[in-house]
Design a protein around this motif. Structure first.
Motif, short mmCIF file in Angstrom:
data_model
loop_
_atom_site.label_atom_id
_atom_site.label_comp_id
_atom_site.label_asym_id
_atom_site.label_seq_id
_atom_site.Cartn_x
_atom_site.Cartn_y
_atom_site.Cartn_z
N THR A 2 0.82 -1.20 0.00
CA THR A 2 0.00 0.00 0.00
C THR A 2 0.86 1.26 0.00
N GLN A 298 -11.88 -5.06 8.08
CA GLN A 298 -11.05 -4.31 7.14
C GLN A 298 -10.18 -5.24 6.31
N GLU A 299 -9.71 -6.33 6.90
CA GLU A 299 -8.96 -7.32 6.13
C GLU A 299 -9.82 -7.90 5.01
N ALA A 302 -10.63 -5.40 2.31
CA ALA A 302 -9.45 -5.25 1.46
C ALA A 302 -9.38 -6.41 0.46
N ASP A 303 -9.61 -7.63 0.94
CA ASP A 303 -9.61 -8.79 0.03
C ASP A 303 -10.67 -8.63 -1.05
N THR A 305 -11.94 -5.85 -2.18
CA THR A 305 -11.55 -4.78 -3.10
C THR A 305 -10.52 -5.28 -4.11
N ILE A 330 -4.32 0.46 -6.79
CA ILE A 330 -4.40 0.97 -5.42
C ILE A 330 -3.68 2.30 -5.30
N GLN A 334 -5.31 5.77 -4.17
CA GLN A 334 -4.75 6.54 -3.05
C GLN A 334 -4.43 7.96 -3.47
N ASN A 359 -14.31 6.13 0.08
CA ASN A 359 -14.26 4.91 0.88
C ASN A 359 -15.65 4.31 1.09
N THR A 363 -16.94 0.61 -0.05
CA THR A 363 -17.53 -0.31 0.92
C THR A 363 -18.92 -0.75 0.50
N THR A 443 -5.51 -1.96 6.25
CA THR A 443 -6.34 -1.08 5.43
C THR A 443 -5.63 -0.76 4.12
N LEU A 444 -6.34 -0.87 3.00
CA LEU A 444 -5.71 -0.61 1.71
C LEU A 444 -5.38 0.86 1.50
#
Length: 550
Positions: A2, A298-299, A302-303, A305, A330, A334, A359, A363, A443-444
Motif C-alpha cells: 500500500t 477491514q482485512e 481489502a480482500d 476490493t 491501489i 490513493q 471509501n 464499501t 487497510t488498503l
C-alpha cells in the motif's frame, strides 16, 4: 504494498464528522456489530424466573412462571393485525401491528412502555407458525425488510409454510426510536467538513472530531430521552421472546441475517428450551473484541476490493491499467483520495467530496459482486470527467440517503446508540495504539498515523451519554437447544467466515453450512444448495449431517 501518504487532516476527512473512519466502515444496511454480554443492573436484566413453566393464551407453554406482574400483562397482550400505514409502502397482502414492551426489563414499572412495530406476510398455504426475521445493522428495519422485500427474499416454499414476521427492534425505525438530528443534521454528521479544513492543525482536527461526537450524543439524548439507555441487544432478545409468546408460538422460529444473527445466537443461549428452528446467515462472533471486529472486517473488505480490481481488469470499461496490476490501481486510488482531501471539490448539491465519500462508495459495493460495475462507473466518471455524482450515489445508498436529501431510516442514529451499549468501552492507550497500528497494516487506503492519531480510539462511544455496562464478552452455548444452522459465505467481507465457524463451534447444537463465494448473505444469492438446505430445515426439520459445503 500500500502506498501511504502523510496528511494531517486525513482521519477527519476520511470519515467526515464520524469519530474514526474505521468505526463507521463497520456499519451497513445488512451488517454486523453488536456483541452482547451478561446482563447488569438497569440494562437487560433477565425477566424470567426459575419456577415451573406457566400457561398463556391457551396456546401451550409460552413463558416461565415467576414473571413480574407487569411483564405477565405484556406477555399476554393480544396482537391486532391490520392494514399497514400507507407510508410503509407495503403490499395489500402484508399486515401490520404495534405492541408494547417495557423500556427497562429490569424495572418494568419505572417507565412508560415503549412501542414495537411488527409486520407479517401471511403464509400462502397452511401455516406452521411464525418465522421471525431481522436483517441486521444494528439499526436496520425488520418492518421495511419484510414489507418491501419479503415476497422475493424468502423462497416460495418458506412463504407457503410460514407467516414471515419482521419487527423493528427497540430504538429502530417504526418502533420507539432513537432520534438525533433532522436530515440536514445527519448530512453534517456523515458528510460534514469543517469550514477551515484547509488550514486546520492536527490538534484542531482532532478537537473538531471530538466536539462533533460530543454534540451528536447530546442531540440523541435530547431528542430520544431515557430510551437511549435501553436499546442494547439483550433488551431486544427479551423483546423477541415476548413477541414469540404474543403470536402464540411455544418455540421461536427465526431467520437472522448479519447483526440479526447476534440477536438469534443470544436468544439460543438465553432461551435454549424455547428454540424451534433457527438459521443464522452471515454470523457475528460474540467473543471478538470491538477493535478485532474492525481489523477482521477491514482485512476482508481489502480482500474484496482486490478481487473487484482483478475483475475490473477484465472489462473494457475499467479505468485502471491492467499492466500495472492491483498495486498500480491501489496507488491510483490513493492518489485520488489524497487529491480530493487537498482540494476539497464541491459537488453540484454543495457537498464536499473527500476520501471518506470514496471509501464509503467502495464499501457499499463490496457486499455483492453485482454492485462492482457501479464502482467502475464511479471511478471512470471521476478520472475522466471529474464527476463525483456516482461516488455520492453509492455512498448515499450505503447511508440510506435519498435523492431529495432525506434519509430513509434512522439506522445511523440507532447504530452508535446500540453499539455503545453492547461493547465494552476500550480506553487503554496501549490497546488503542496497538489497534491503530494493526489497522494501518490491513487497510488498503489511508495515511500514516501521527503520534496523536495513534491514540484515537472510539471517540463516539467515549463521549456517549450512557456508557456500556458490559465488562466482558461471553461465548454463546445454547445448552440443550435443538439443532440450529449457521450459514456462511467464504469470502464475506462484512462478517468474515471465521466468525461463523467460531459461532458454530460455540453453540452446542449448531451445524455449519459453508457457501463458497463472494458477498455477504448466502441465502440471498440464490444458490440452490444453500436455499434448499435452509428451506428443508425450516419446513421438514432436516439437518445436513456433518454440515454442508455448497
Amino acid at each position: 504494498m500500500t502506498v501511504r501518504t502523510r496528511r494531517g487532516r486525513a482521519r477527519v476527512l476520511a470519515a467526515g464528522a464520524m469519530a474514526t473512519a474505521a468505526m463507521m466502515a463497520l456499519s451497513g444496511c445488512v451488517m454486523i456489530q453488536e456483541l452482547s454480554a451478561p446482563t447488569s443492573p438497569g440494562q437487560s436484566d433477565a425477566p424470567l424466573g426459575e419456577n415451573e413453566r406457566g400457561e398463556a393464551q391457551g396456546e401451550g407453554n409460552l413463558y416461565d412462571g415467576g414473571l413480574d406482574p407487569a411483564l405477565v400483562e405484556l406477555y399476554e397482550q393480544s396482537v391486532e393485525w391490520g392494514p399497514c400505514p400507507e407510508d410503509y409502502g407495503a403490499g395489500a397482502d402484508v399486515e401490520c401491528a404495534t405492541v408494547l414492551a417495557p423500556m427497562n426489563w429490569g424495572t418494568p414499572e419505572a417507565h412508560e412502555p415503549i412501542e414495537l412495530a411488527l409486520v407479517r406476510l401471511p403464509a400462502e398455504g397452511e401455516s406452521k407458525g411464525s418465522l421471525f426475521t431481522n436483517p441486521g445493522g444494528p439499526g436496520a428495519s425488520g418492518v421495511d425488510f419484510v414489507a418491501l422485500s419479503g415476497s422475493y427474499f424468502f423462497s416460495d416454499a418458506l412463504r407457503e409454510n410460514y407467516d414471515i414476521v419482521g419487527w423493528d427492534p427497540r430504538g429502530v425505525g417504526h418502533s420507539s426510536a432513537v432520534e438525533c438530528r433532522d436530515d440536514a443534521g445527519m448530512d453534517e454528521y456523515i458528510y460534514g467538513v469543517p469550514e477551515n479544513a484547509a488550514s486546520m492543525s492536527e490538534s484542531e482536527s482532532f478537537e473538531w472530531s471530538r466536539q462533533q461526537a460530543i454534540q451528536f450524543g447530546a442531540d440523541c439524548l435530547e431528542k430520544t430521552g431515557p430510551l437511549l439507555e435501553y436499546v442494547d441487544t439483550q433488551s431486544t432478545v427479551n423483546d423477541l421472546d415476548m413477541l414469540r409468546a404474543i403470536v402464540g408460538d411455544s418455540a421461536l422460529n427465526y431467520f437472522g441475517l448479519s447483526y440479526g444473527t447476534d440477536i438469534g445466537a443470544q436468544y439460543i443461549d438465553r432461551f435454549p428450551d424455547r428454540v424451534g428452528r433457527i438459521v443464522l446467515d452471515g454470523a457475528t462472533d460474540p467473543t471478538v473484541p470491538v477493535f478485532d471486529v474492525i481489523i477482521d472486517q477491514q482485512e476482508k473488505f481489502a480482500d474484496a476490493t482486490l478481487a473487484y480490481l482483478e475483475d475490473c481488469f477484465t472489462s473494457e470499461a475499467c479505468p485502471f491499467d491492467p499492466n500495472a496490476g492491483t498495486e498500480g490501481a491501489i496507488a491510483d486510488i490513493q492518489a485520488m483520495m489524497d487529491n480530493v482531501d487537498e482540494t476539497l471539490p464541491v459537488a453540484a448539491d454543495g457537498r464536499v467530496l473527500t476520501s471518506g465519500v470514496i471509501n464509503s462508495a467502495i464499501t457499499a459495493t463490496m457486499y455483492s459482486e453485482d454492485s462492482w460495475p457501479y464502482l467502475t462507473q464511479a471511478f471512470s466518471a471521476w478520472m475522466q470527467e471529474q464527476n463525483s455524482a456516482v461516488f455520492f450515489a453509492l455512498s448515499d445508498s450505503y447511508y440510506g440517503r435519498m435523492p431529495d436529501g432525506s434519509y430513509d431510516s434512522n439506522m445511523f442514529e440507532a447504530f452508535p446508540a446500540i453499539n455503545c451499549l453492547d461493547y465494552p468501552l476500550v480506553t487503554d492507550e496501549a490497546t488503542i495504539r496497538d489497534f491503530n497500528q494493526r489497522l494501518s497494516e490491513v487497510t488498503l487506503f489511508g495515511s500514516e498515523y501521527s503520534e496523536q492519531e495513534m491514540l484515537i480510539g472510539d471517540l463516539q462511544c467515549e463521549n456517549w451519554p450512557f456508557k456500556s455496562r458490559v465488562q466482558a464478552q461471553q461465548p454463546v452455548q445454547g445448552v440443550g437447544a435443538p439443532p440450529v444452522l449457521v450459514v456462511a459465505t467464504t469470502n464475506d467481507p462484512a462478517t468474515p467466515f471465521k466468525w461463523a465457524v467460531a459461532v458454530a463451534d460455540q453453540l452446542e447444537s449448531a451445524v455449519l453450512i459453508e457457501f463458497e463465494g463472494e458477498g455477504h448473505i448466502a441465502y440471498s444469492q440464490g444458490d440452490s444448495c444453500v436455499v434448499t438446505a435452509v428451506d428443508r430445515y425450516f419446513i421438514e426439520g432436516d439437518v445436513p449431517p456433518g454440515g454442508l459445503k455448497c
